[in-house]
Design a protein around this motif. Sequence first.
Motif, PDB file in Angstrom:
ATOM      1  N   ARG A  57       5.831  -6.916 -38.531  1.00 27.88           N
ATOM      2  CA  ARG A  57       6.811  -6.475 -37.482  1.00 27.88           C
ATOM      3  C   ARG A  57       6.371  -7.044 -36.075  1.00 27.88           C
ATOM      4  N   THR A  58       7.406  -7.162 -35.305  1.00 25.66           N
ATOM      5  CA  THR A  58       6.903  -7.751 -33.958  1.00 25.66           C
ATOM      6  C   THR A  58       7.605  -7.042 -32.863  1.00 25.66           C
ATOM      7  N   PHE A  59       6.655  -6.472 -31.856  1.00 27.91           N
ATOM      8  CA  PHE A  59       7.125  -5.763 -30.762  1.00 27.91           C
ATOM      9  C   PHE A  59       7.027  -6.782 -29.558  1.00 27.91           C
ATOM     10  N   GLY A  60       7.644  -6.371 -28.426  1.00 33.68           N
ATOM     11  CA  GLY A  60       7.991  -7.276 -27.147  1.00 33.68           C
ATOM     12  C   GLY A  60       7.486  -6.179 -25.939  1.00 33.68           C
ATOM     13  N   LEU A  61       6.810  -7.080 -25.029  1.00 32.78           N
ATOM     14  CA  LEU A  61       6.563  -6.507 -23.641  1.00 32.78           C
ATOM     15  C   LEU A  61       7.172  -7.243 -22.514  1.00 32.78           C
ATOM     16  N   LYS A  62       7.777  -6.873 -21.450  1.00 30.36           N
ATOM     17  CA  LYS A  62       8.382  -7.473 -20.520  1.00 30.36           C
ATOM     18  C   LYS A  62       7.734  -7.068 -19.230  1.00 30.36           C
ATOM     19  N   PHE A  63       7.180  -8.065 -18.446  1.00 32.73           N
ATOM     20  CA  PHE A  63       6.289  -7.747 -17.222  1.00 32.73           C
ATOM     21  C   PHE A  63       7.293  -7.911 -15.992  1.00 32.73           C
ATOM     22  N   MET A  64       6.678  -7.137 -14.881  1.00 25.61           N
ATOM     23  CA  MET A  64       7.527  -6.917 -13.689  1.00 25.61           C
ATOM     24  C   MET A  64       7.848  -8.491 -13.133  1.00 25.61           C
ATOM     25  N   ASP A  65       6.876  -9.590 -13.367  1.00 23.81           N
ATOM     26  CA  ASP A  65       7.199 -10.812 -12.935  1.00 23.81           C
ATOM     27  C   ASP A  65       8.095 -11.880 -13.839  1.00 23.81           C
ATOM     28  N   GLU A  66       8.951 -10.897 -14.808  1.00 23.58           N
ATOM     29  CA  GLU A  66       9.870 -11.637 -15.981  1.00 23.58           C
ATOM     30  C   GLU A  66       9.330 -12.346 -17.018  1.00 23.58           C
ATOM     31  N   GLN A  67       7.873 -12.239 -16.987  1.00 20.67           N
ATOM     32  CA  GLN A  67       7.119 -12.688 -18.198  1.00 20.67           C
ATOM     33  C   GLN A  67       7.275 -11.998 -19.211  1.00 20.67           C
ATOM     34  N   GLU A  68       7.584 -12.764 -20.606  1.00 20.71           N
ATOM     35  CA  GLU A  68       7.487 -11.803 -21.904  1.00 20.71           C
ATOM     36  C   GLU A  68       6.449 -12.181 -22.862  1.00 20.71           C
ATOM     37  N   VAL A  69       5.864 -11.073 -23.658  1.00 23.19           N
ATOM     38  CA  VAL A  69       4.804 -11.181 -24.370  1.00 23.19           C
ATOM     39  C   VAL A  69       5.451 -10.581 -25.775  1.00 23.19           C
ATOM     40  N   SER A  70       5.340 -11.234 -27.127  1.00 23.32           N
ATOM     41  CA  SER A  70       5.571 -10.654 -28.182  1.00 23.32           C
ATOM     42  C   SER A  70       4.165 -10.357 -28.867  1.00 23.32           C
ATOM     43  N   ASP A  78      -3.086  -5.245 -38.433  1.00 19.94           N
ATOM     44  CA  ASP A  78      -4.077  -6.450 -37.848  1.00 19.94           C
ATOM     45  C   ASP A  78      -2.938  -6.960 -36.911  1.00 19.94           C
ATOM     46  N   VAL A  79      -3.164  -7.403 -35.807  1.00 21.36           N
ATOM     47  CA  VAL A  79      -2.671  -8.384 -34.783  1.00 21.36           C
ATOM     48  C   VAL A  79      -2.724  -9.765 -35.201  1.00 21.36           C
ATOM     49  N   SER A  80      -1.281 -10.311 -35.808  1.00 18.38           N
ATOM     50  CA  SER A  80      -1.651 -11.753 -36.373  1.00 18.38           C
ATOM     51  C   SER A  80      -1.264 -12.841 -35.332  1.00 18.38           C
ATOM     52  N   ALA A  81      -0.661 -12.331 -34.374  1.00 19.18           N
ATOM     53  CA  ALA A  81      -0.231 -13.665 -33.481  1.00 19.18           C
ATOM     54  C   ALA A  81       0.390 -12.873 -32.042  1.00 19.18           C
ATOM     55  N   ILE A  82      -0.016 -13.496 -31.079  1.00 19.82           N
ATOM     56  CA  ILE A  82       0.520 -13.175 -29.631  1.00 19.82           C
ATOM     57  C   ILE A  82       1.336 -14.327 -28.924  1.00 19.82           C
ATOM     58  N   ASN A  83       2.281 -14.212 -28.518  1.00 20.56           N
ATOM     59  CA  ASN A  83       3.032 -15.356 -27.799  1.00 20.56           C
ATOM     60  C   ASN A  83       3.362 -14.744 -26.410  1.00 20.56           C
ATOM     61  N   LEU A  84       3.358 -15.786 -25.477  1.00 20.72           N
ATOM     62  CA  LEU A  84       3.511 -15.528 -23.966  1.00 20.72           C
ATOM     63  C   LEU A  84       4.622 -16.571 -23.626  1.00 20.72           C
ATOM     64  N   ASN A  85       5.753 -16.056 -23.378  1.00 16.68           N
ATOM     65  CA  ASN A  85       7.124 -17.025 -22.971  1.00 16.68           C
ATOM     66  C   ASN A  85       7.345 -17.812 -24.013  1.00 16.68           C
ATOM     67  N   LYS A  86       7.151 -17.063 -25.530  1.00 17.95           N
ATOM     68  CA  LYS A  86       7.467 -18.113 -26.790  1.00 17.95           C
ATOM     69  C   LYS A  86       6.476 -19.085 -27.044  1.00 17.95           C
ATOM     70  N   LYS A  87       5.044 -19.272 -26.327  1.00 16.54           N
ATOM     71  CA  LYS A  87       4.260 -19.963 -26.566  1.00 16.54           C
ATOM     72  C   LYS A  87       2.949 -19.178 -26.901  1.00 16.54           C
ATOM     73  N   GLU A  99     -10.044  -4.706 -25.289  1.00 20.17           N
ATOM     74  CA  GLU A  99     -10.082  -6.109 -25.474  1.00 20.17           C
ATOM     75  C   GLU A  99      -8.745  -6.452 -25.689  1.00 20.17           C
ATOM     76  N   LEU A 100      -7.962  -5.956 -26.722  1.00 17.52           N
ATOM     77  CA  LEU A 100      -6.690  -6.457 -26.969  1.00 17.52           C
ATOM     78  C   LEU A 100      -6.089  -6.465 -25.630  1.00 17.52           C
ATOM     79  N   ALA A 101      -5.954  -5.384 -25.035  1.00 22.32           N
ATOM     80  CA  ALA A 101      -5.053  -5.295 -23.701  1.00 22.32           C
ATOM     81  C   ALA A 101      -5.752  -6.384 -22.547  1.00 22.32           C
ATOM     82  N   LYS A 102      -7.084  -6.696 -22.533  1.00 21.80           N
ATOM     83  CA  LYS A 102      -7.399  -7.643 -21.619  1.00 21.80           C
ATOM     84  C   LYS A 102      -6.935  -9.114 -22.120  1.00 21.80           C
TER      85      LYS A 102
END
Length: 212
Positions: A57-70, A78-87, A99-102
């Motif tokens: 499953r994939t959840f998303g986070l949108k930040f105040m500067d409009e950047q997005e993390v999935s 287990d976290v298997s992938a992190i994407n920032l603005n689709k990268k 550590e994950l938050a950092k």
Amino acid sequence: MINLNSKNGNQYHLLDFANLNERGLMPLKKAIELNGVEIAKVSPAGTARRKDGVAMRTFGLKFMDEQEVSVQVNETGDVSAINLNKKAVPYIGAKNLSELAKVIASAIQVNSVAFAKSLARKLARAEKPQGGQAKKPGVKSNAQRLAEQSERIDAAKASIVTAQQFYAEREQSAVATKKQIESAQTELKSEQARNRQLKGELESLQGQHHDE
């Protein structure tokens, strides 16, 4: 969100696969914001899908500067992938929630200035006059101001880090240094508030342009 999983002798932090929603992700949200970035919206994970026989499953986070993390999570948690603005963001595992938050917060901070400049360029191009229409003067200047505001926010954050380092090295001047840190933090909050205001002005100008 405190379980650990053993992989090749290492311990990795696990998320609750069944509760990847706003409430279940609140500890992660708070941990990320402790690193100096503000989350505007948490998008709960949707229905699980299978890849190579593993449910994820994939959840998303949108930040105040409009950047997005999935964040992609396997059925084991287990976290298997992190994407920032689709990268993809380099990720080899985190031993705890901090550590994950950092990892997520650092990716946002490192990319903030480049993202703001890119957003400003896109908005400026989108608002260029076409077919002889009069140019809307306020839109481009506000987009540029938004990028400049992001740079000032980063400068304020750097001032806080510098002041904190000085505080650690010069304990005898702790009182004066503490005031410097508080002043830098106040400046940061002021710049962030101004940043939100500029974004609102920019969106308003864009709305007026489209209405016309």
